[in-house]
Design a protein around this motif. Structure first.
Motif, mmCIF file in Angstrom:
data_model
loop_
_atom_site.group_PDB
_atom_site.id
_atom_site.type_symbol
_atom_site.label_atom_id
_atom_site.label_comp_id
_atom_site.label_asym_id
_atom_site.label_seq_id
_atom_site.Cartn_x
_atom_site.Cartn_y
_atom_site.Cartn_z
ATOM 1 N N THR A 1 48.743 42.227 35.633
ATOM 2 C CA THR A 1 48.126 42.896 36.776
ATOM 3 C C THR A 1 48.690 41.481 37.971
ATOM 4 N N LEU A 2 48.319 40.290 37.315
ATOM 5 C CA LEU A 2 48.629 38.782 38.479
ATOM 6 C C LEU A 2 50.014 39.095 38.702
ATOM 7 N N GLY A 3 50.788 39.383 37.969
ATOM 8 C CA GLY A 3 52.299 39.314 38.421
ATOM 9 C C GLY A 3 52.880 40.768 38.966
ATOM 10 N N GLY A 4 51.997 41.606 39.265
ATOM 11 C CA GLY A 4 52.338 42.844 39.919
ATOM 12 C C GLY A 4 52.030 44.041 39.079
ATOM 13 N N GLY A 5 52.826 44.602 38.084
ATOM 14 C CA GLY A 5 52.475 45.452 36.905
ATOM 15 C C GLY A 5 53.130 46.808 37.459
ATOM 16 N N VAL A 6 54.296 47.178 36.770
ATOM 17 C CA VAL A 6 55.130 48.196 36.700
ATOM 18 C C VAL A 6 54.933 48.914 35.588
ATOM 19 N N GLY A 7 54.569 50.288 35.788
ATOM 20 C CA GLY A 7 53.929 51.477 34.885
ATOM 21 C C GLY A 7 54.431 52.648 35.304
ATOM 22 N N TRP A 8 53.965 53.730 34.618
ATOM 23 C CA TRP A 8 54.403 54.768 34.643
ATOM 24 C C TRP A 8 53.613 55.620 36.081
ATOM 25 N N LEU A 9 52.770 54.911 36.617
ATOM 26 C CA LEU A 9 52.211 55.542 37.901
ATOM 27 C C LEU A 9 52.554 54.829 39.079
ATOM 28 N N LEU A 10 53.458 54.088 38.876
ATOM 29 C CA LEU A 10 54.243 53.133 39.994
ATOM 30 C C LEU A 10 54.472 54.011 41.410
ATOM 31 N N ARG A 11 55.230 55.197 41.229
ATOM 32 C CA ARG A 11 55.498 56.044 42.441
ATOM 33 C C ARG A 11 54.356 56.666 42.913
ATOM 34 N N ARG A 12 53.537 56.983 42.131
ATOM 35 C CA ARG A 12 52.259 57.764 42.555
ATOM 36 C C ARG A 12 51.048 56.984 42.966
ATOM 37 N N HIS A 13 50.977 55.703 42.409
ATOM 38 C CA HIS A 13 49.836 54.990 42.854
ATOM 39 C C HIS A 13 50.051 53.416 42.888
ATOM 40 N N GLY A 14 51.489 53.130 42.923
ATOM 41 C CA GLY A 14 51.708 51.665 43.058
ATOM 42 C C GLY A 14 51.549 50.833 41.644
ATOM 43 N N LEU A 15 51.782 49.436 41.992
ATOM 44 C CA LEU A 15 51.754 48.513 41.081
ATOM 45 C C LEU A 15 50.165 48.402 40.650
ATOM 46 N N ALA A 16 49.983 47.811 39.403
ATOM 47 C CA ALA A 16 48.706 47.514 38.981
ATOM 48 C C ALA A 16 47.930 46.627 40.067
ATOM 49 N N CYS A 17 48.569 45.648 40.626
ATOM 50 C CA CYS A 17 48.102 44.634 41.405
ATOM 51 C C CYS A 17 47.710 45.575 42.764
ATOM 52 N N ASP A 18 48.384 46.505 43.132
ATOM 53 C CA ASP A 18 47.938 47.499 44.662
ATOM 54 C C ASP A 18 46.513 47.913 44.197
ATOM 55 N N ASN A 19 46.292 48.106 43.025
ATOM 56 C CA ASN A 19 44.892 48.727 42.751
ATOM 57 C C ASN A 19 43.879 48.004 42.395
ATOM 58 N N LEU A 20 44.033 46.696 42.442
ATOM 59 C CA LEU A 20 42.966 45.731 42.313
ATOM 60 C C LEU A 20 42.020 45.555 43.629
ATOM 61 N N VAL A 21 40.829 45.774 43.509
ATOM 62 C CA VAL A 21 40.011 45.716 44.537
ATOM 63 C C VAL A 21 39.042 44.516 44.777
ATOM 64 N N GLY A 22 38.987 43.793 43.502
ATOM 65 C CA GLY A 22 38.290 42.512 43.431
ATOM 66 C C GLY A 22 38.375 41.893 42.112
ATOM 67 N N ALA A 23 37.907 40.513 41.908
ATOM 68 C CA ALA A 23 38.239 39.700 41.056
ATOM 69 C C ALA A 23 37.234 38.589 40.956
ATOM 70 N N ASP A 24 36.885 38.285 39.945
ATOM 71 C CA ASP A 24 35.980 36.900 39.721
ATOM 72 C C ASP A 24 37.023 35.818 39.082
ATOM 73 N N VAL A 25 36.800 34.690 39.927
ATOM 74 C CA VAL A 25 37.812 33.555 39.417
ATOM 75 C C VAL A 25 37.196 32.209 39.160
ATOM 76 N N VAL A 26 37.524 31.695 38.129
ATOM 77 C CA VAL A 26 37.037 30.370 38.060
ATOM 78 C C VAL A 26 38.291 29.609 38.405
ATOM 79 N N THR A 27 37.731 28.697 39.249
ATOM 80 C CA THR A 27 38.816 27.740 40.077
ATOM 81 C C THR A 27 38.999 26.402 39.172
ATOM 82 N N ALA A 28 39.968 25.769 39.837
ATOM 83 C CA ALA A 28 40.164 24.430 39.222
ATOM 84 C C ALA A 28 39.108 23.532 39.005
#
Length: 470
Positions: free
Chosen positions: A149-176
């Protein structure tokens, strides 16, 4: 027992303090679990980390990040551990292993899934398909949700629903600096932008929230296989068909060597073939009409395209992509001119092992309608993505196989914009990073890096170096 790292020696007391603070486990060199714990899917990378923190939850991630920062340790973050470019392992540093963090919550009414970073796509699909829902996942089910997901995400739903990252709507992140922050369109929006295609540069993602879509449980999908003697005709005709393909249909051409599949004639086993693979994310009747032309591009050796479970398509290729082989992936965005097709077919004819492949993915559709500045993945005007894969069961002459892949990629890339898919850049190098991100995108990523990781703690990735390291 003290441990030698790439930066110095860690004493017993220091290590014991870290271990006592964890709910998960700490694995050291010499422990019975060490060799198993350090192993990744891609055997081309055989790192020997000084410490492996098997995190049980977010608190362990925070503690591991704080420890790595305080001890100036090289950090590798591991999710699904495919480690195509080797980023989920290291020598003499610390591996923050998220593989035990496999929690997932699906909200079928709201069409949302919240997923932890240790999940593979097979595991996430299992949960979402219980409700007839899915999001673009990997072509092999053992692929980790996080890195994909973090690098994009190419799969079988790409043309119908976009990349995995296009469907990411939120994330929790531990920063440096050890903070846990949330990122979405409203909160930390620049970090959210960067996470969608910018890789693991900005922290450790401990939770992904995805938008889900109605998919399956049955889809129209599968393979049509042609002989290599018809490759020029098949690939050219497929290229011509893509201009009018509906968004529901995602296809790729895989130029490979025939494995001993039961539906292929024995005489074909071990010979070069053209595999046309695809999935229609819509109704069966419309799907049958959409895939019909794919069955007459030449003289099929086998046609196994038809109704199947979405989970079946998501795992169809798994037997060919088991762990323990040596792998090198590289890529180029291309325009499928006759000259580009010639270059792709030339690469196929020169593959150094029967396990090495060249893929052409048809893009466009929902993928292409995302504005170029909406995510860090910005190569939206490309019509096709070519992946060149060197794969071998063992290390014999693997350096030569890598040289083949690099050379094939360079020849194919002449027929595109020079860009690369960040998940398939082969190895870490500044020129690969700049090929993955146009100048304006790269500059914006640097500004995000400056805010969230100014010392470049997270540098085992296609690294966006902060201004201080430039």
């Amino acid at each position: 027992m003290s441990i030698e790292t790439a930066q110095g020696v860690l004493g017993d007391a220091t290590i014991g303090e870290l271990e006592a603070a964890l709910s998960g486990t700490l694995v050291r060199p010499g422990d019975a679990a060490y060799d198993e714990a350090r192993e990744v899917w891609n055997a081309a990378h055989d790192g020997r980390p000084a410490l492996i923190v098997r995190c049980a939850g977010t608190a362990d991630v925070i503690r591991a990040v704080e420890f790595a920062r305080s001890q100036n340790l090289l950090v590798a973050v591991r999710g699904g551990a495919h480690s195509i470019a080797g980023f989920s392992t290291c020598d003499g540093g610390i591996v923050i292993d998220l593989s035990a963090m496999k929690g997932v919550r699906v909200d079928p009414a709201g069409r949302r899934a919240v997923a932890q970073p240790g999940l593979t796509w097979g595991e996430l699909d299992h949960e979402t398909q219980a409700f007839g829902l899915a999001v673009t996942g990997g072509l092999v089910s053992s692929t980790g949700v996080a890195g994909f997901t973090l690098g994009g995400g190419v799969g079988w739903l790409l043309r119908r629903h976009g990349l995995a990252c296009d469907n990411l709507v939120g994330a929790d992140v531990v920063t440096a600096d050890g903070r846990l922050v949330h990122a979405d369109a409203e909160e930390n929006p620049e970090l959210f932008w960067a996470l969608r295609g910018g890789g693991g540069n900005f922290g450790v993602v401990t939770s992904f929230e995805f938008e889900l879509h109605p998919v399956g449980p049955q889809v129209l999908a599968g393979l049509v296989i042609y002989p290599a003697a018809e490759a020029q005709q098949v690939v050219s005709r497929w290229r011509d068909l893509t201009a009018a393909m509906p968004d529901e249909l995602t296809t790729l051409v895989n130029l490979t060597t025939a494995p001993p599949l039961p539906f292929l004639p024995e005489s074909v086993h071990g010979t070069r073939i053209v595999v046309l693979a695809g999935m229609y994310a819509g109704g069966m009747e419309a799907g049958e009409a959409a895939v019909r032309p794919l069955r007459s591009l030449g003289t099929p050796l086998a046609d196994v395209m038809g109704p199947m479970p979405y989970l079946g398509m998501q795992t169809l290729l798994d037997p060919l992509w088991t762990r323990g082989a040596y792998n090198y992936f590289t890529s180029a965005f291309v325009e499928p001119t006759d000259q580009a097709i010639d270059a792709v077919l030339g690469a196929h004819l020169s593959t150094p092992t029967p396990f090495s492949e060249v893929h052409l993915h048809h893009l466009g559709g929902a993928f292409g309608r995302v504005p170029a500045d909406a995510t860090a993945f910005s190569q939206r005007d490309a019509s096709m993505l070519c992946n060149v894969i060197a794969r071998s069961p063992g290390p014999e002459d693997f350096d030569g196989h890598i040289a083949w892949a690099r050379g094939a990629r360079e020849e194919i890339a002449r027929h595109g914009n020079g860009g690369m898919y960040v998940n398939f850049t082969g190895d870490a190098a500044e020129d690969k990073v700049r090929a993955a991100y146009p100048d304006a995108v790269h500059a914006r990523l640097v500004r995000v890096k400056d805010e969230y990781d100014p010392t470049n703690l997270f540098r085992l990735n296609q690294n966006i170096r902060p201004s201080s390291a430039s």
